[in-house]
Design a protein around this motif. Sequence first.
Motif, mmCIF file in Angstrom:
data_model
loop_
_atom_site.group_PDB
_atom_site.id
_atom_site.type_symbol
_atom_site.label_atom_id
_atom_site.label_comp_id
_atom_site.label_asym_id
_atom_site.label_seq_id
_atom_site.Cartn_x
_atom_site.Cartn_y
_atom_site.Cartn_z
ATOM 1 N N PRO A 137 0.808 -1.227 0.000
ATOM 2 C CA PRO A 137 0.000 0.000 0.000
ATOM 3 C C PRO A 137 0.841 1.278 0.000
ATOM 4 O O PRO A 137 0.561 2.211 -0.758
ATOM 5 C CB PRO A 137 -0.836 -0.126 1.281
ATOM 6 C CG PRO A 137 -0.937 -1.611 1.509
ATOM 7 C CD PRO A 137 0.396 -2.158 1.057
ATOM 8 N N GLU A 138 1.879 1.318 0.830
ATOM 9 C CA GLU A 138 2.718 2.521 0.896
ATOM 10 C C GLU A 138 3.487 2.729 -0.400
ATOM 11 O O GLU A 138 3.608 3.847 -0.887
ATOM 12 C CB GLU A 138 3.677 2.425 2.087
ATOM 13 C CG GLU A 138 4.384 3.718 2.406
ATOM 14 C CD GLU A 138 3.491 4.763 3.052
ATOM 15 O OE1 GLU A 138 3.563 5.928 2.626
ATOM 16 O OE2 GLU A 138 2.741 4.436 3.986
ATOM 17 N N CYS A 164 2.583 1.652 -3.412
ATOM 18 C CA CYS A 164 1.617 2.046 -4.444
ATOM 19 C C CYS A 164 1.249 3.518 -4.305
ATOM 20 O O CYS A 164 1.118 4.221 -5.317
ATOM 21 C CB CYS A 164 0.374 1.163 -4.384
ATOM 22 S SG CYS A 164 0.687 -0.517 -4.975
ATOM 23 N N ASP A 165 1.091 4.016 -3.077
ATOM 24 C CA ASP A 165 0.835 5.443 -2.862
ATOM 25 C C ASP A 165 2.013 6.280 -3.345
ATOM 26 O O ASP A 165 1.829 7.296 -4.026
ATOM 27 C CB ASP A 165 0.597 5.746 -1.380
ATOM 28 C CG ASP A 165 -0.781 5.335 -0.894
ATOM 29 O OD1 ASP A 165 -1.643 4.989 -1.736
ATOM 30 O OD2 ASP A 165 -0.990 5.334 0.337
ATOM 31 N N GLN A 167 1.577 8.847 -6.457
ATOM 32 C CA GLN A 167 1.665 10.282 -6.181
ATOM 33 C C GLN A 167 2.858 10.946 -6.854
ATOM 34 O O GLN A 167 2.942 12.173 -6.875
ATOM 35 C CB GLN A 167 1.726 10.522 -4.672
ATOM 36 C CG GLN A 167 0.452 10.149 -3.959
ATOM 37 C CD GLN A 167 0.610 10.180 -2.444
ATOM 38 O OE1 GLN A 167 1.637 10.565 -1.910
ATOM 39 N NE2 GLN A 167 -0.429 9.735 -1.739
#
Length: 178
Positions: free
Chosen positions: A85-86, A88-89, A93
């Motif tokens: 998740p981190e 992919c963020d 971004q």
Amino acid sequence: MSQHLVVIRGNSGSGRTTLAHDLQLAMGRGTANIGQDHLRRVVLREQDRPNGDNIGLIAHTARYCLDIGYHVIVEGILHSGHYGPELCDLIGQHDGPAHVFYLDTSLEETLRRHAGRPMAAEVGPDRLREWYRERDLLGVTGEIAVDGNLGPQETLRVLRRHIGPVTARPEVPDGLFL
């Protein structure tokens, strides 16, 4: 100048750390090499676990380096279950080019390579088998699984071909770069 974000993931013994170092040199000054093992094991002395403090530290460090004009390489085992998740963020971004590579190395090759490393004295084959994740891809657009049987220089050439040319970060005034 648009900073490149490069994520290199793979199992222990896949060659990620050496590859990240060689890629940093090839990309030139102004490329930050953010190693999961260094931040997790050396800076924080933390075990690899879900929601570990190192996960945010890796992402924060990468964002900071990108914000101040560095190209960034994030390297580590970075299991998708803990770090996905981190990462992919971070990738989603990022305004510039993002390149995500997974070094797809078999368990047998991982065990063979690990046997010759100093860390083999403290981490045995059974532990390595527990850590191993087959094709642990993030599933982000453009992610490339690189054949883990390639040698270090050929793997570097594969990454360089996909990344393409990079613009070096402008030098800072004399006396600030040692």
